[in-house]
Structure formats: structure tokens, C-alpha cells
Design a protein around this motif. Structure first.
Motif, PDB file in Angstrom:
ATOM      1  N   UNK A  87       0.895  -1.089   0.232  1.00 13.66           N
ATOM      2  CA  UNK A  87       0.121   0.033   0.135  1.00 13.66           C
ATOM      3  C   UNK A  87       0.785   1.224  -0.011  1.00 13.66           C
ATOM      4  N   UNK A  88       2.057   1.151   0.597  1.00  9.93           N
ATOM      5  CA  UNK A  88       2.867   2.342   0.349  1.00  9.93           C
ATOM      6  C   UNK A  88       3.338   2.518  -0.984  1.00  9.93           C
ATOM      7  N   UNK A  89       3.774   1.503  -1.698  1.00  8.29           N
ATOM      8  CA  UNK A  89       4.126   1.433  -3.124  1.00  8.29           C
ATOM      9  C   UNK A  89       2.781   1.996  -3.930  1.00  8.29           C
ATOM     10  N   UNK A  90       1.846   1.662  -3.672  1.00  7.52           N
ATOM     11  CA  UNK A  90       0.498   2.109  -4.254  1.00  7.52           C
ATOM     12  C   UNK A  90       0.396   3.541  -3.883  1.00  7.52           C
ATOM     13  N   UNK A  91       0.423   4.073  -2.719  1.00  6.74           N
ATOM     14  CA  UNK A  91       0.305   5.470  -2.561  1.00  6.74           C
ATOM     15  C   UNK A  91       1.554   6.415  -3.256  1.00  6.74           C
ATOM     16  N   UNK A  92       2.924   5.842  -3.250  1.00  8.27           N
ATOM     17  CA  UNK A  92       3.872   6.526  -3.531  1.00  8.27           C
ATOM     18  C   UNK A  92       3.561   6.602  -5.245  1.00  8.27           C
ATOM     19  N   UNK A  93       3.208   5.418  -6.100  1.00  6.16           N
ATOM     20  CA  UNK A  93       2.924   5.615  -7.291  1.00  6.16           C
ATOM     21  C   UNK A  93       1.858   6.419  -7.644  1.00  6.16           C
ATOM     22  N   UNK A  94       0.801   6.593  -6.812  1.00  5.16           N
ATOM     23  CA  UNK A  94      -0.241   7.545  -7.152  1.00  5.16           C
ATOM     24  C   UNK A  94       0.196   8.989  -7.109  1.00  5.16           C
ATOM     25  N   UNK A  95       1.097   9.346  -6.333  1.00  2.70           N
ATOM     26  CA  UNK A  95       1.249  10.623  -6.135  1.00  2.70           C
ATOM     27  C   UNK A  95       2.428  10.837  -7.475  1.00  2.70           C
ATOM     28  N   UNK A  96       3.243   9.915  -7.515  1.00  5.32           N
ATOM     29  CA  UNK A  96       4.154  10.143  -8.770  1.00  5.32           C
ATOM     30  C   UNK A  96       3.501  10.411 -10.193  1.00  5.32           C
ATOM     31  N   UNK A  97       2.570   9.233 -10.430  1.00  7.28           N
ATOM     32  CA  UNK A  97       2.016   8.957 -11.949  1.00  7.28           C
ATOM     33  C   UNK A  97       0.814   9.895 -11.997  1.00  7.28           C
ATOM     34  N   UNK A  98      -0.087  10.455 -10.961  1.00  4.45           N
ATOM     35  CA  UNK A  98      -1.222  11.116 -11.264  1.00  4.45           C
ATOM     36  C   UNK A  98      -0.970  12.678 -10.938  1.00  4.45           C
ATOM     37  N   UNK A  99      -1.838  13.340 -11.717  1.00  7.61           N
ATOM     38  CA  UNK A  99      -1.937  14.844 -11.239  1.00  7.61           C
ATOM     39  C   UNK A  99      -3.396  15.099 -11.011  1.00  7.61           C
ATOM     40  N   UNK A 100      -3.551  15.539  -9.550  1.00  8.31           N
ATOM     41  CA  UNK A 100      -4.612  15.725  -8.774  1.00  8.31           C
ATOM     42  C   UNK A 100      -4.533  17.084  -8.056  1.00  8.31           C
ATOM     43  N   UNK A 162      13.512   6.144 -11.517  1.00  7.53           N
ATOM     44  CA  UNK A 162      13.044   5.197 -12.495  1.00  7.53           C
ATOM     45  C   UNK A 162      11.660   5.508 -13.277  1.00  7.53           C
ATOM     46  N   UNK A 163      10.899   6.064 -12.815  1.00 11.21           N
ATOM     47  CA  UNK A 163       9.608   6.420 -13.438  1.00 11.21           C
ATOM     48  C   UNK A 163       9.578   6.817 -14.965  1.00 11.21           C
ATOM     49  N   UNK A 164       8.977   6.354 -15.817  1.00 10.83           N
ATOM     50  CA  UNK A 164       8.583   6.928 -17.102  1.00 10.83           C
ATOM     51  C   UNK A 164       7.552   7.104 -17.549  1.00 10.83           C
ATOM     52  N   UNK A 165       6.817   8.208 -17.870  1.00 10.24           N
ATOM     53  CA  UNK A 165       5.447   8.521 -18.091  1.00 10.24           C
ATOM     54  C   UNK A 165       5.155   7.613 -19.565  1.00 10.24           C
ATOM     55  N   UNK A 166       6.352   7.745 -20.390  1.00  8.16           N
ATOM     56  CA  UNK A 166       6.197   6.948 -21.783  1.00  8.16           C
ATOM     57  C   UNK A 166       5.522   5.543 -21.604  1.00  8.16           C
ATOM     58  N   UNK A 170       2.338   4.099 -22.868  1.00  8.55           N
ATOM     59  CA  UNK A 170       2.358   2.902 -23.820  1.00  8.55           C
ATOM     60  C   UNK A 170       1.367   1.578 -23.339  1.00  8.55           C
ATOM     61  N   UNK A 171       1.399   1.454 -22.156  1.00  5.67           N
ATOM     62  CA  UNK A 171       0.597   0.484 -21.353  1.00  5.67           C
ATOM     63  C   UNK A 171      -0.776   0.812 -21.448  1.00  5.67           C
ATOM     64  N   UNK A 172      -1.267   2.116 -21.338  1.00  6.03           N
ATOM     65  CA  UNK A 172      -2.647   2.549 -21.384  1.00  6.03           C
ATOM     66  C   UNK A 172      -3.032   2.328 -23.264  1.00  6.03           C
ATOM     67  N   UNK A 173      -2.088   2.628 -23.792  1.00  4.42           N
ATOM     68  CA  UNK A 173      -2.660   2.535 -25.368  1.00  4.42           C
ATOM     69  C   UNK A 173      -2.847   1.264 -25.741  1.00  4.42           C
ATOM     70  N   UNK A 174      -2.184   0.151 -25.234  1.00  7.18           N
ATOM     71  CA  UNK A 174      -2.429  -1.224 -25.523  1.00  7.18           C
ATOM     72  C   UNK A 174      -3.515  -1.933 -24.467  1.00  7.18           C
ATOM     73  N   UNK A 175      -4.314  -1.069 -23.797  1.00  2.29           N
ATOM     74  CA  UNK A 175      -5.617  -1.224 -23.322  1.00  2.29           C
ATOM     75  C   UNK A 175      -5.372  -1.703 -21.758  1.00  2.29           C
ATOM     76  N   UNK A 176      -4.230  -1.557 -21.166  1.00  2.00           N
ATOM     77  CA  UNK A 176      -4.206  -1.922 -19.953  1.00  2.00           C
ATOM     78  C   UNK A 176      -4.738  -0.917 -18.922  1.00  2.00           C
ATOM     79  N   UNK A 177      -5.825  -1.611 -17.875  1.00  6.68           N
ATOM     80  CA  UNK A 177      -6.187  -0.978 -16.881  1.00  6.68           C
ATOM     81  C   UNK A 177      -5.223  -0.461 -15.739  1.00  6.68           C
ATOM     82  N   UNK A 178      -5.649   0.606 -14.902  1.00  8.06           N
ATOM     83  CA  UNK A 178      -4.784   1.049 -13.975  1.00  8.06           C
ATOM     84  C   UNK A 178      -4.124   0.176 -13.132  1.00  8.06           C
ATOM     85  N   UNK A 179      -4.878  -0.638 -12.402  1.00  7.89           N
ATOM     86  CA  UNK A 179      -4.468  -1.785 -11.468  1.00  7.89           C
ATOM     87  C   UNK A 179      -3.480  -2.558 -12.034  1.00  7.89           C
TER      88      UNK A 179
END
Length: 276
Positions: A87-100, A162-166, A170-179
């Protein structure tokens, strides 16, 4: 070149001295676990004694439930580590990957929580657990690890390198869901940081004494550090050999875990300290 070699040599010497100073108390605990109480009272020795069996018998006579304490500690530390890291990784990923909205304020709040000593909340936390009826259960010792500000901060720092927005796009374009993206792509990518925080969480939870001490009331649910504390309850004679043996047994799993995963700790810390 000579000056550089000299600096390197001095660095090794200083590191060696610090290592020896750090290891001596641990070595003395293991040595005293093999010595009798009289030998311990006579002074310090760096050589093991021959009273290991007698000290173990002393533990058994005092009702030291090694297997029960080990299982209780392993259950609490293991489950706390798995939940806390995920859950800490999930929180850190949410803060890094999403703009809110209020993203920066949320992250600043996490940083603020790191600076607040946990001891300040003991009384309020205990009263809250009494109200919920969670006293003498493992719930207050496990569930709060999900909200681990220091773990979130460390993993967030690692993601900065290590995070790469690209990769995410790319995963979203391939149809992958967020989780799916998090569990199958980003979670494995964070492996060095997860290993480091997992080991630190496991060690911290395993060695935790104060919180279980105020929450648990039945001896059958005691952790190993709590059982070691009970060894000092004899007012007529203190069996220091048995006490040191109990301490050594409680330290052994922590040292074993550290030796097994020390490379992951180093790689996680060094990778998290470099930003791309």
C-alpha cells in the motif's frame, strides 16, 4: 594517484572501525548467551563459554515459549511488511504518476507525518483501540503499517529515478487498466526499493516492543521481545545467561534476513538516491 589511494585507505580504515564498534555489542550478546551468570558478572569476555545448554534449560524453566513467541512475531512482522510495502508503493505510485488537486499538499502532509514521533500518539491510539475493542488483538499492530509515511517517501524517491511516463502511456494505449499497470508493470519495476523498505519494515516490526506491550495482555500472544522482558521478573535471582540467550534468539532472525537481502538494501538505497 597516491593521494587518492591514501584517501581510499583511510576510508576503509574508518569504515572498518565503525563496523567493529557496531558488531561488538551483538557479538557480546551471543557470547554471553553461552556463559553462566557468574561469568557474566565477573567481566566482559570475547570468547564463548560452555553454558549454552544450561542457559537454554533456564529459559525452558522460566516458561520461555520460544516457538509461540517466534510464530507471533513472524505473523505480525510478515503481514505488516506485506501490507505496508504494497500500500505504500501504491500510494507513492499514485503521487508520482497522477496529477490531482492538492497533490503537493498531500505529499507535504506525508513529509510532516515523518517528523512526528510515534510516542506522541501512544495514549490517544490506545484509547481509540479500547473504544473499538481491538485491545489484546493483532489488528492495532498490523493495520497501521498500511499508513507508513517513511516507506511512502522512500519509494517515491526511488520512483523519481526510474519512473517513465512513456511506459505508462504505452501500457494505456495497449488497453491495460490502471491496477494492471501498477501490479504487472510498475510494482516489479520498484523491486529494489520494495526489498529495502520490506526488510526495514520487517526488522522494525520484529523488534517493536512498546506498542505490543501496551496492546497485548495475554501471554500466549506475546512477541519474542516481550517474552525476553519477562525473563527479568525474578526478584531473587537474575539469570543473565538465560536473558542473553533469549535476546540472541530474538536477534537471530533479524540478522539472518539482513544477511540474505543485504545486496537489495544497498541497491535500493543507491538507486533511490539518484534521480534521472
Amino acid at each position: 594517484m597516491t593521494k587518492r589511494k591514501l584517501s581510499k585507505t583511510m576510508l576503509y580504515i574508518i569504515t572498518g572501525i565503525i563496523t567493529v564498534i557496531t558488531l561488538i555489542p551483538i557479538w557480546l550478546a551471543f557470547v554471553n548467551a553461552t556463559r553462566s551468570t557468574n561469568q557474566i558478572l565477573q567481566g566482559v569476555s570475547l570468547l564463548p563459554g560452555g553454558h549454552l545448554v544450561e542457559n537454554y534449560k533456564g529459559l525452558i524453566e522460566k516458561g520461555f515459549n520460544l516457538a509461540g513467541g517466534f510464530l507471533n512475531s513472524a505473523f505480525i512482522a510478515g503481514l505488516s511488511t506485506m501490507l505496508g510495502v504494497y500500500f505504500s508503493a501504491l500510494t507513492a505510485y499514485g503521487i508520482k504518476a497522477y496529477n490531482f488537486k492538492y497533490k503537493e499538499k498531500v505529499y507535504n502532509l506525508i513529509l510532516l507525518l515523518i517528523m512526528i514521533p510515534a510516542q506522541l500518539s501512544f495514549i490517544g491510539f490506545y484509547k481509540y483501540m479500547v473504544m473499538l475493542g481491538f485491545v489484546n488483538t493483532y489488528i492495532p499492530l498490523i493495520i497501521p503499517t498500511i499508513a507508513a509515511p517513511a516507506t511512502v517517501f522512500f519509494i517515491k524517491q526511488y520512483l523519481d529515478s526510474v519512473f517513465s511516463p512513456s511506459l505508462l502511456e504505452a501500457a494505456r494505449i495497449d488497453g491495460a487498466k490502471e491496477f494492471y499497470i501498477f501490479n504487472r508493470i510498475m510494482f516489479p519495476l520498484m523491486k529494489p526499493a520494495l526489498a529495502t523498505t520490506g526488510i526495514m519494515t520487517f526488522v522494525g516490526t520484529w523488534n517493536n516492543f512498546m506498542m505490543p506491550y501496551i496492546i497485548l495482555t495475554e501471554q500466549e500472544k506475546y512477541t519474542l521481545p516481550m517474552l525476553v522482558q519477562l525473563l527479568k521478573s525474578d526478584i531473587y535471582k537474575t539469570d543473565y545467561g538465560a536473558i542473553y540467550l533469549g535476546i540472541s534468539l530474538s536477534l537471530f532472525p533479524v540478522i539472518l534476513v539482513f544477511l540474505m537481502f543485504s545486496k537489495q538494501i544497498v541497491s535500493g538505497v543507491t538507486a533511490g538516491g539518484v534521480k534521472g
